[in-house]
Design an enzyme around this catalytic site. Structure first.
Site, mmCIF file in Angstrom:
data_model
loop_
_atom_site.group_PDB
_atom_site.id
_atom_site.type_symbol
_atom_site.label_atom_id
_atom_site.label_comp_id
_atom_site.label_asym_id
_atom_site.label_seq_id
_atom_site.Cartn_x
_atom_site.Cartn_y
_atom_site.Cartn_z
ATOM 1 C CE LYS A 133 -55.499 56.244 5.326
ATOM 2 N NZ LYS A 133 -54.678 57.209 5.398
ATOM 3 C CE LYS A 155 -53.252 61.187 12.087
ATOM 4 N NZ LYS A 155 -52.536 61.816 11.112
ATOM 5 C CG ASP A 157 -57.290 58.520 7.347
ATOM 6 O OD1 ASP A 157 -56.984 59.021 6.239
ATOM 7 O OD2 ASP A 157 -56.331 58.098 7.813
ATOM 8 C CD GLU A 164 -52.871 55.477 8.747
ATOM 9 O OE1 GLU A 164 -52.003 56.133 9.076
ATOM 10 O OE2 GLU A 164 -53.915 56.039 8.135
ATOM 11 N NE ARG A 203 -47.206 55.685 3.685
ATOM 12 C CZ ARG A 203 -46.547 56.655 3.629
ATOM 13 N NH1 ARG A 203 -45.291 56.679 3.364
ATOM 14 N NH2 ARG A 203 -46.754 58.072 3.936
HETATM 15 N N1 BES Z 1 -54.843 60.196 7.250
HETATM 16 C C1 BES Z 1 -53.211 60.625 7.290
HETATM 17 C C2 BES Z 1 -53.251 61.869 6.225
HETATM 18 C C3 BES Z 1 -54.161 62.908 6.371
HETATM 19 C C4 BES Z 1 -53.462 64.044 7.023
HETATM 20 C C5 BES Z 1 -55.281 62.865 5.884
HETATM 21 C C6 BES Z 1 -54.364 65.400 6.823
HETATM 22 C C7 BES Z 1 -56.158 63.981 5.826
HETATM 23 C C8 BES Z 1 -55.508 65.136 6.450
HETATM 24 C C9 BES Z 1 -52.119 59.755 7.013
HETATM 25 O O1 BES Z 1 -52.317 58.438 7.636
HETATM 26 C C10 BES Z 1 -50.996 60.033 7.849
HETATM 27 O O2 BES Z 1 -50.968 60.214 8.910
HETATM 28 N N2 BES Z 1 -49.915 60.217 7.094
HETATM 29 C C11 BES Z 1 -48.687 60.780 7.719
HETATM 30 C C12 BES Z 1 -47.524 60.187 7.244
HETATM 31 C C13 BES Z 1 -46.220 60.487 7.769
HETATM 32 C C14 BES Z 1 -45.942 59.668 9.150
HETATM 33 C C15 BES Z 1 -45.102 59.686 6.859
HETATM 34 C C16 BES Z 1 -48.701 62.450 7.424
HETATM 35 O O3 BES Z 1 -49.071 62.689 6.198
HETATM 36 O O4 BES Z 1 -47.939 63.044 8.393
HETATM 37 ZN ZN ZN Z 2 -54.327 57.952 7.494
HETATM 38 MG MG MG Z 3 -51.716 58.191 9.712
#
Ligand code: BES
Ligand code: ZN
Ligand code: MG
Length: 472
Positions: free
Chosen positions: A242, A254, A265, A326, A328
């Protein structure tokens, strides 16, 4: 940085002797007075060599001031390499200059692990600091033995490459500069790099990747790295990382506190790039193709939205629920590209994919998903060599129901509960039956709680991937 020596020819800033509990011997080369001094101190301080116990002694030997540490490694029967990593890292992290390490038992002279610790200690992200971090020179004393630890050094170097890519902020690393780094590294280590630009990505029908990245001024790139040096041409391992150079969350933005670390990321991308450097550097005789979908999840008037329906490269229509999920999407198209255009025979993907994996496993252990027991077992063995902790998570079919959409073939999120599993299930929908491993490194890639890695980027996965590719 790290050397193995067979003869002690000079004085060191610090002499470290590693000892097992209740097995303390005093160096016989010292003068009788100093031996007596050390014996008395050991008795007086009741030093027995418990795990992490430290006895500091300064004395004059042949007119030189000698600083010596006896470091307890605990009971021999409780010893393992994680104890070694933890204790030695902790003691040396407070030191600088030139250190000599000796051990009172073969097991305490582990040059591979010590080389690994040396590179962990000497990694500093100080590019933007006027005052640079100080380096520690570690010398391991192993009498009369020629040792080849070049693999350990190569792995340290590759891990540092990954860490540096992750630590560099998003105003430096964007899809284009990340591609340039990959090109440079390919030249340096000897693997082929091809960069597909946004036009080529669009032409290939990688609409999910385009959607995620199109609101950024720096448009997506697909980084394709090939190292084809295998004897067995029925095997081509696909690594996918990724490469979100920044994740604002998109329109589903966020909160500031969660956004802060999102330069990390692209840690999955950094780890597969680092692994390619190590694999090529060591001339591993395998066929490997690494794919990085590089993009930035930004916001502008052209950003993709919740409710959009987008057709992926493999033809499935995807209903967008939350633009912060995003990773996935970008990975799905990258996996399709690996399967269909590069004809890989198996896939390992690494991604900082879900916050939910942090809830499940904290920042010590990488959550791993696989549709293949044999490949998972190999990965687990590989990870153990380097103390990179992994834990297998489930992929039961029932979870797939959570991704059913009323308007498209699939939706890309399945709600808060079991969030890492539904993310993995989404990815599984694109592997077309190939053996596949997914490593969710959201907890372990940055500011992990691993005791022998500094805060900031960890480079997690580089060594495990290298070993996974090599030792099959
Ligand atoms: N990049 C984030 C996941 C992440 C969170 C990485 C904390 C490192 C530390 C990912 O893109 C994300 O935002 N995932 C969301 C998915 C949700 C909206 C279904 C999440 O985990 O909140
Ligand atoms: Zn992310
Ligand atoms: Mg994200």
């Amino acid at each position: 940085m790290f050397k193995v020596i067979n003869k002690i020819e000079k004085g060191y800033d610090l002499n470290v002797t590693l000892v097992f509990e209740e097995q303390i011997k005093i160096c016989e080369f010292l003068s009788p007075e100093n031996i007596k001094l050390i014996e008395r101190l050991i008795n007086k301080k009741e030093f027995t060599g418990k795990k992490g116990e430290l006895l500091k002694i300064d004395f004059i030997e042949r007119d030189n001031l000698v600083s010596m540490y006896y470091v307890g490694m605990g009971k021999e029967e409780d010893f393992n390499l994680d104890v070694y990593r933890e204790v030695v890292f902790d003691v040396l992290s407070k030191e600088k200059g030139e250190v000599l390490i000796s051990g009172q038992n073969e097991k305490l002279l582990n040059y591979n692990v010590l080389g690994e610790i040396a590179s962990n200690l000497n990694y500093n992200f100080d590019t933007f600091k006027n005052k640079k971090g100080e380096k520690l020179e570690i010398n391991l004393f192993v009498a009369e033995k020629e040792i080849d630890f070049s693999e350990t050094i190569a792995l340290g170097e590759a891990t540092d490459i990954a860490r540096d890519l992750v630590d560099q902020p998003a105003n430096i690393i964007n899809p284009i500069t990340l591609s340039e780094k990959a090109l440079e590294l390919g030249k340096k280590y000897g693997f082929e790099v091809e960069i597909l630009d946004e036009k080529q990505i669009e032409d290939l029908g990688m609409n999910l990747l385009m959607a995620v990245g199109r609101a950024s001024v720096t448009k997506p790139r697909l980084i394709v790295m090939r190292y084809l040096n295998g004897k067995d041409n029925n095997e081509k391992i696909g690594l996918v990382g990724k490469g979100l150079t920044y994740d604002t969350g998109g329109l589903c933005i966020k909160p500031a506190d969660s956004m802060f670390e999102m330069k990390s990321d692209m840690a999955g991308a950094a780890s597969v790039i680092g692994a390619m450097c190590a694999i090529a550097n060591r001339k591993v005789e395998k066929n490997v193709v690494a794919i990085v979908p590089a993009c930035e999840n930004a916001i502008n008037g052209n950003a993709y939205r919740p409710g959009d329906i987008i057709t992926s490269m493999n033809g499935k229509s995807v209903e967008i629920i939350n633009t912060d999920a995003e990773g996935r999407l970008a990975l799905a198209d990258a996996i399709t590209y690996a399967v269909r255009n590069e004809k890989v025979t198996e896939i390992v993907d690494l991604a900082t994919l879900t916050g939910a994996i942090l809830v499940a496993l904290g920042s010590l252990t990488t959550g791993v998903f696989s549709n293949n027991d044999e490949k998972y077992d190999l990965l687990e063995r590989s990870s153990k060599e380097y103390g990179e902790k992994i834990w297998r998570m489930p992929l039961f079919n029932e979870y797939e129901d959570l991704l059913k959409s009323t308007v498209a073939d699939v939706k890309h999120t399945g709600g808060r509960m079991g969030g890492s599993i539904t993310a993995a299930k989404f990815l599984e929908g694109f592997v077309e039956g190939l053996p596949w491993i997914h490593m969710d490194i959201a907890g372990t890639a940055f500011n992990s709680s691993v005791k022998w890695v500094k805060k900031g980027a960890t480079g997690v996965g580089v060594k495990t991937l290298y070993s996974y590719v090599k030792n099959r």
